[in-house]
Design a protein around this motif. Structure first.
Motif, short mmCIF file in Angstrom:
data_model
loop_
_atom_site.label_atom_id
_atom_site.label_comp_id
_atom_site.label_asym_id
_atom_site.label_seq_id
_atom_site.Cartn_x
_atom_site.Cartn_y
_atom_site.Cartn_z
N LEU A 144 -50.75 -40.49 -28.89
CA LEU A 144 -50.50 -41.49 -27.86
C LEU A 144 -50.75 -40.91 -26.47
CD1 LEU A 144 -48.92 -42.42 -30.46
CD2 LEU A 144 -47.33 -43.58 -28.92
N VAL A 145 -50.32 -39.67 -26.28
CA VAL A 145 -50.54 -39.01 -24.98
C VAL A 145 -52.04 -38.86 -24.72
CG1 VAL A 145 -50.24 -36.86 -23.73
CG2 VAL A 145 -48.31 -37.84 -24.98
N ARG A 146 -52.79 -38.44 -25.73
CA ARG A 146 -54.25 -38.28 -25.55
C ARG A 146 -54.91 -39.62 -25.23
NH1 ARG A 146 -53.70 -34.69 -29.99
NH2 ARG A 146 -54.33 -36.34 -31.43
N PHE A 147 -54.44 -40.67 -25.88
CA PHE A 147 -54.98 -42.01 -25.62
C PHE A 147 -54.82 -42.38 -24.16
CE2 PHE A 147 -54.02 -46.53 -25.07
CZ PHE A 147 -55.16 -47.12 -25.61
N TRP A 148 -53.62 -42.20 -23.61
CA TRP A 148 -53.37 -42.60 -22.22
C TRP A 148 -54.05 -41.67 -21.23
CZ3 TRP A 148 -52.24 -47.22 -21.05
CH2 TRP A 148 -51.44 -48.01 -21.88
N ARG A 149 -54.16 -40.41 -21.56
CA ARG A 149 -54.87 -39.50 -20.65
C ARG A 149 -56.34 -39.89 -20.52
NH1 ARG A 149 -52.28 -35.19 -18.67
NH2 ARG A 149 -50.30 -34.55 -19.63
N GLY A 150 -56.89 -40.44 -21.59
CA GLY A 150 -58.25 -40.93 -21.51
C GLY A 150 -58.38 -42.26 -20.79
#
Length: 322
Positions: A144-150
């Motif tokens: 989820l964190v990677r999704f939002w960082r992108g």
């Protein structure tokens, strides 16, 4: 009390008095945790009166789950200070408690996942097994964190990114219900799914505000969402007021423009055309809401509430979820 004439005892007597096996005493002796006092003429180990208390302390520490190296540090500290209540023991116990907390969360997650499968209709089980099987145990929020960082603007200040992630990424419940396990697993699958095209869709607000402006924007939106959440928890319909004014002010501050009826009409149209993440926020609400409770507001649902208030005020077209 030791029975030998010299006050020492053999490995068998020590093991019997401590209630352990000879193999256990030999193991701790060979690793230097239980020093022998001497050896007999035949080469047998001999232990002094203090060995029994030390062996019992070792057993207690091991029963708590401390590793051999941790037990060694506790014993070394006891030898130096004359007690086993120093920093080594406190650190070891605190570390073990953290490990147990992780293990217990994993067990509760597995229990809820098993109940989910047990309660599922036969035609649902294959799909549910697939999505819950893709989640680590205990569950991680890293996808989820990677999704939002992108999704967030490049070069956005790190402090602003962290603040956004705190509200956008739900933490898995420590004691989840089966429905919460399923919602989090689907959320995990959603963020791991490939996006259409080459990149995640960026709202026009990002492109207009830029990295620094986005930091101002998200800080203002967070305050507006909190105000909207108060109304939502009370079951109030979208309406003009402080929450909506704060919502609009977040955009004017980010863009460096003044608020006006015309700006609000243009903003409503822009936001209506922006890519939406409704399914993400619906799943977030399921994860953070206790079973049977009123759905908790999320940034997504608060955003929709404020948009509805803005549309009503500006007579813009109603919001259509996609």
């Amino acid at each position: 009390m030791l029975t030998s004439y010299d006050g020492l005892c053999g490995i068998g007597e020590l093991a019997e008095r401590a209630g352990v096996t000879v193999k256990t005493v030999r193991f701790y002796s060979d690793r230097g945790l239980l020093p022998e006092d001497s050896r007999s003429a035949g080469g047998h180990r001999r232990y002094g009166p203090e060995a029994l208390g030390r062996l019992r302390l070792i057993r207690s520490l091991r029963a708590l789950g401390l590793s051999v190296p941790e037990v060694r540090r506790v014993l070394d500290e006891e030898d130096a200070a004359g007690e086993a209540e120093g920093g080594a023991l406190e650190d070891a116990v605190a570390g073990r408690l953290r490990e147990l907390g992780t293990e217990m969360r994993a067990l509760r997650w597995r229990e809820a996942a098993l109940r989910l499968v047990q309660e599922s209709a036969p035609e649902e089980r294959a799909d549910r097994l697939r999505v819950i099987g893709a989640v680590t145990v205990p569950p991680s929020t890293a996808p989820l964190v990677r999704f939002w960082r992108g999704w967030l603007p490049p070069r956005m200040p790190a402090r602003s990114v962290r603040a956004f992630l705190e509200v956008a990424v739900p933490q898995p419940p420590d004691d989840p219900a089966p429905a919460q396990v399923l919602a989090f697993a689907r959320l995990n699958a959603l963020t791991l799914a490939p996006c259409p095209g080459t990149a995640q869709p960026q709202p026009a607000a990002h492109r207009a505000a830029g990295a620094q402006g986005s930091a101002v924007l998200y800080a203002g939106l967070a305050e507006a969402y909190e105000l909207a959440g108060v109304h939502m928890r009370r079951g109030r319909q979208p309406r003009p007021g402080e929450a909506l004014d704060g919502f609009v002010d977040a955009y004017t501050s980010a863009y460096g423009v003044r608020d006006s009826p015309e700006f609000r009409r243009r903003l409503a149209g822009q936001l209506a055309a922006d890519p939406r993440l409704d399914h993400y926020w619906d799943l977030v609400a399921e994860v953070i809401t206790a079973p049977g409770g009123r759905p908790e507001p999320t940034p997504g649902s608060a955003h929709d509430w404020l948009l509805a208030a803005l549309f009503a005020q500006t007579e813009a077209p109603p919001l259509v979820a996609v």
